[in-house]
Each structure stands twice: as C-alpha cells, then as structure tokens.
Design a protein around this motif. Sequence first.
Motif, PDB file in Angstrom:
ATOM      1  N   ASN A 295      46.396  -2.647 -36.419  1.00  0.00           N
ATOM      2  CA  ASN A 295      45.010  -2.673 -37.583  1.00  0.00           C
ATOM      3  C   ASN A 295      44.814  -2.517 -38.623  1.00  0.00           C
ATOM      4  OD1 ASN A 295      44.742   0.090 -39.406  1.00  0.00           O
ATOM      5  ND2 ASN A 295      46.473  -0.523 -40.431  1.00  0.00           N
ATOM      6  N   ASN A 305      50.029  -0.441 -37.761  1.00  0.00           N
ATOM      7  CA  ASN A 305      50.291   1.025 -38.254  1.00  0.00           C
ATOM      8  C   ASN A 305      48.763   1.664 -37.868  1.00  0.00           C
ATOM      9  OD1 ASN A 305      49.199  -0.692 -40.174  1.00  0.00           O
ATOM     10  ND2 ASN A 305      49.422   1.533 -41.159  1.00  0.00           N
ATOM     11  N   GLU A 357      49.819   5.742 -38.682  1.00  0.00           N
ATOM     12  CA  GLU A 357      48.485   6.250 -38.053  1.00  0.00           C
ATOM     13  C   GLU A 357      47.815   6.035 -37.742  1.00  0.00           C
ATOM     14  OE1 GLU A 357      51.433   3.791 -34.926  1.00  0.00           O
ATOM     15  OE2 GLU A 357      51.130   6.453 -33.628  1.00  0.00           O
ATOM     16  N   ASP A 361      46.159   7.387 -43.592  1.00  0.00           N
ATOM     17  CA  ASP A 361      47.274   6.295 -44.314  1.00  0.00           C
ATOM     18  C   ASP A 361      48.054   6.596 -45.459  1.00  0.00           C
ATOM     19  OD1 ASP A 361      45.852   5.063 -45.314  1.00  0.00           O
ATOM     20  OD2 ASP A 361      46.069   3.375 -44.182  1.00  0.00           O
TER      21      ASP A 361
END
Length: 612
Positions: A295, A305, A357, A361
Amino acid sequence: MYSAEQGKEKKYYVLSGNKGFFSRYCDNGFKTKWTGLWKNSQKFLEYYSIEGLEEENCVKTEYDFVKAKHYYKEALETVFVPKNKAGVYVKIEFTEEKRRELELGVNIRKREENTTHRRYKVKFNKKKNSIKIKNPLGELEFVLIKGKMEFKEKAEKKEHFPLGEKQDYFSPGRIFLQGKELVFAIIPEPKKEKKLNANQLKKEIEEREKEFKKTEEMIKCNEKEIEKGFVDSAKGIFLLENNENFFAGYPWFLQYWGRDNLWSLSSLISLGEFEKAEKVLLCFWKKNNKGKIANYFEEKKVFYNSLDASLLFLIALSSYVFASGNKKILKKVKVNKILKFLESREKNGLLLHKGNETWMDSITRNGAAIEIQALYLKALHSVRNLLVLQKKIKEIHKIEKKAIQLNKQILEEFEADGFYKDTTKSAVKTCNPLVYLMQKKASEKEISVFEKEEFKCEKGILLRGRNEERFETEGYHTGLSWSLSNGWMACAEFRAERTEKGLEYLEKSIEDLKQDCIGGIGECWNFRGELKGCGMQLWGHSFVLKTIDEFLLGIKLNAFEKKVFLQPKLPKKINYLKRKMRLGNTFFELTVERKKGKVSAKANKKIKTGFY
C-alpha cells in the motif's frame, strides 16, 4: 506562470527537487506546520523572516514551478530549490542597501512529530559566513553566499501555534545581513549536500527551466486552457518525484503509495518517461509480499493494507510493456505470483477485501467492493494482453473465461435499476461505480445518476450522495469531493461519448491549478470547494493527462506493432490537438484534427495509426 496578488494570504506554493521540498504562502508567510524546508520526509526549517520583508509588505508573488518571486515595494525575493540537492536558495535584490535583521526558526523533526524535546547546538564560522544548527536528528546550515553577515548568538527554544497546532522551534540568535543584493542558502545535512556558488546556482536554474520547457513541447491544442492544463499538470508530477519514486502529495503525504503511484503511472507513459515508470514498477515489485503489492512505504517500514494496489500494478505493468516494448521486465516481475495471491482472496468469483484494504481506508465497507471488481476485470484484460504477447494460448483462454464470468457477476451482483451498488452488502450511492463505467460504455441512465444534485458540488462530484446514509459534509470518505473521483467522472463521461460533460469535469480539475496551492491540483474539498487535503496530489495531476490521452483521444500504444490506436472524442471547441509522444525508443508527433466535421489522425517517424 501563476501570479498571486488578491487573496495571496490564502494561497501557497511548493518548490521541490528529488531530495526535498520548500513550501510557503504567497504573502511570504509560513502559516502551517507543513510549510518550511523539508528533506525527504523530515522537516528542518520552520521559517525565516527578513526585516522590511514582512507579510504585509509583500505586494504579489509569481510562481513558475522552478522558482517563486515575491515582490515588495523595495525588494524582489527569488526562491529556488535545486533538482538533485536538498536545500533552498534565496536571492534578494533591494532598491537600496542597508543593514537588516534575519530571523531564523529551526525545527528539525520527523514528519509525524509536533513538539519535541531535542537539544540544539550552534556553530558559527565567520570566515565561511556559515551558521550550523544541529540536534540529535540532523543538522541545518545557513550560509551567506553574497553580502555581509554579523551573528550574535543567543540560543533560544520557542513555541507557536500555526493553525492552532503547537510547534516548537529553535532560534540560534540574531543574524544581521547587509548588501544591495543578498544570496543565501539553507541546507539540510550540509555534510552530504555540497553548497552551490553564485555561478553554479545560475546554471542550475537555467537547466531546470530548460528541462521544464521541454514539457511545454508535449502538447499543442487550439484550446489553450487544455494545453496549459496538460503542461502544468505534468510539471506538478515532476515536482512530486523523490528519490526515483513519487510522493503521493504535498505537503504531508510524504510516503510512496502503491495505489497513488500505480493509478498515476499512465502519466509517465504519456510523457515518455519509460525509465521512470520502470523504476516505479520494479520498486513496488521488490517489496511485494507473496504477490501482494504494498500500500505504501517510508524509510524501512512497509504497509500492505491495500488490495487495489496489486490490481493497479498489473494494469500499469501491461500499459508500460506495450508502450515501451520492454518485454524483459516480465522476467523480473512474476505475474502469476500476483494472480495466485488474488485467487486466494476470491470468494464465489468476487474479490474480497479485508478491513481498510480499499482506497476508502478510513471507513469500514462490508462485502465485495464495486471498484475492486472493476479493477480486477481491467487487470484480467491487461494480463490477457501480456499473455497474447507471450503466445501462452492455454493461459489466454483461462483468463478470458475468468474475465467474462467476472463481468457477468458484476452485472448480477451490483446492478440495481440503472445504478451500481457500492458493495455486495451496501446499496449506498457512491462514486465508486465510476471505475466500472470507465471501462463499460455507460448508458444515459447509468451516468446521469452522478449528474443529479445530490452528487454535484463546487469541485465536481461528491464521494457519496447527499441523501445517503452516513453522508457527512466534512467526511473524508463519506462526503468530500476528490480529484481522483472527479478524474473518474471525466473519463467515464468521455467513455460514454458525452464529450461536453467529460470536458466540463476535465476543466474543473485544470481550474484548481489556480487555487489553494498554485500550480497544484488538490486531494479533496468539501461541497463548498474548500480544500481539506493536500494541495498538490499526484493522482489529481495524473488524471488530467490520463483523461486527455486515454479517453478524449482514446490512445492505445503498441510498440510491438509500431502503431498507435485511437478513438478520438473531440468536444466542440477542440478541433486540433498535437501530442509529442514516445513509442518504444521513438519520439514522434501525433496530430488529431477535425476539418469540416471529419476527424483525422496522423503520426510521423513511420508510426502507424488506426481507429478502433
């Protein structure tokens, strides 16, 4: 060139190089904890102020991405940040010479910190006109390059409250400067960064201006606002470059985000920056975790994530390969490893995210998300194209079958009377279906939903309809308007052949270059158009280029066939658009124009063109 005179106290700018950035308001003020001088993601300078050149004395500011000029009644101040050296260089030309005091506020801290208790030390070198200030985290040098300096040490720790946030800083003492022309540099980590002398500084500015001038040659259009929007969006992208990667946004997203970089990689392709695109792809690939793309990362910390980063990686990889002609990268990047990870996250044919995810977020979204499925569909098509290139027949059929089934499921699971649900478990109306409508030619009913008053706002469209549950006017992911989703809207409108509407949303993004952070397209705003996020956001800039090249012109590059495929959708006021592009190792010009109602396209350098 941007000029700020009226309302300059509310606008700011960013100057940057590959090692750091400098941010300041257009009335010359340093008004937030994010303004000042930074090296990478670490702050060094809180502010500087010169007697007689206070905020109220600043008449106007000019900004051209390379330098900023502050005009005063009795002086002209020019500010510059080198491309490959950390630090800021300042030249001040006065109408008359006299002794003036300079106040220096030093704040060497990490990005996430506010007040700290680090102790500072000061070292003055009279011979070199240098003052070095350091704490356990780092060192900053103030050095006078032209002029005379007197320094009276009086070390003092102070505090203030920019925008109500407590910050502490260090004052090394009283600094007096004299000269009709003063030149000084403020350099973080001076042992690593060699100071430029006056001649080197002049040459560095000229080279940077020449480099940015090349960007202006990338596009010619009869509609000059579109031309300028493309050019200035590209310049902003280059300002966000940092250590062979790209920050997500100035002034506080000082990390390398997979989602942001990979949504934006198409802009590097548009600009012919294949080498930079490859470095970004390989950088994120090297940090993959069993096929899952990161990420974001900063320093030595990596976070995973994100589910969409892996999908965007496959899409970006395919676009890069076909534009550059570089198949060798497929030996380094294991596409099947990513596909295997994605398959492990499937349930009943849909891709399931966990927790935060998705790109939203900050909120919990239960079920399978519509934009994740849309990106999965696009990723499967992208992988299919790579497999065709590699002549892997069996795998091609498998991927094609999977894509057909996924598209069928999207229609079955998400379509709800002309609108698409946000997730399989939530029918709330959000902008996320636009990611699907960027691929599928939307019907009038499907796209017009987003034109209704409940989605409309000053900057474009809201993330969530005003009439929906949990809509919040200041909600980060539940009510604001984003440059990302406005970019989706522009692309979806062009895809649906609603060219005038597509142009309208494209122009809204371009208009933001004049607002808030001048030369920057922001992250997000409330419905009144008040900035609530970063003022210069990577994907905001990138979607201007993406909209023009991929959706207005419909460009698809294929270096293996030495061909450019197009599907132009020219709005009424655009009759001529020329792009300087790159296909493989060939730089060429592509011209699209409309004469007597007929649209034609041609390219030089023996590059073939074709409509699809």
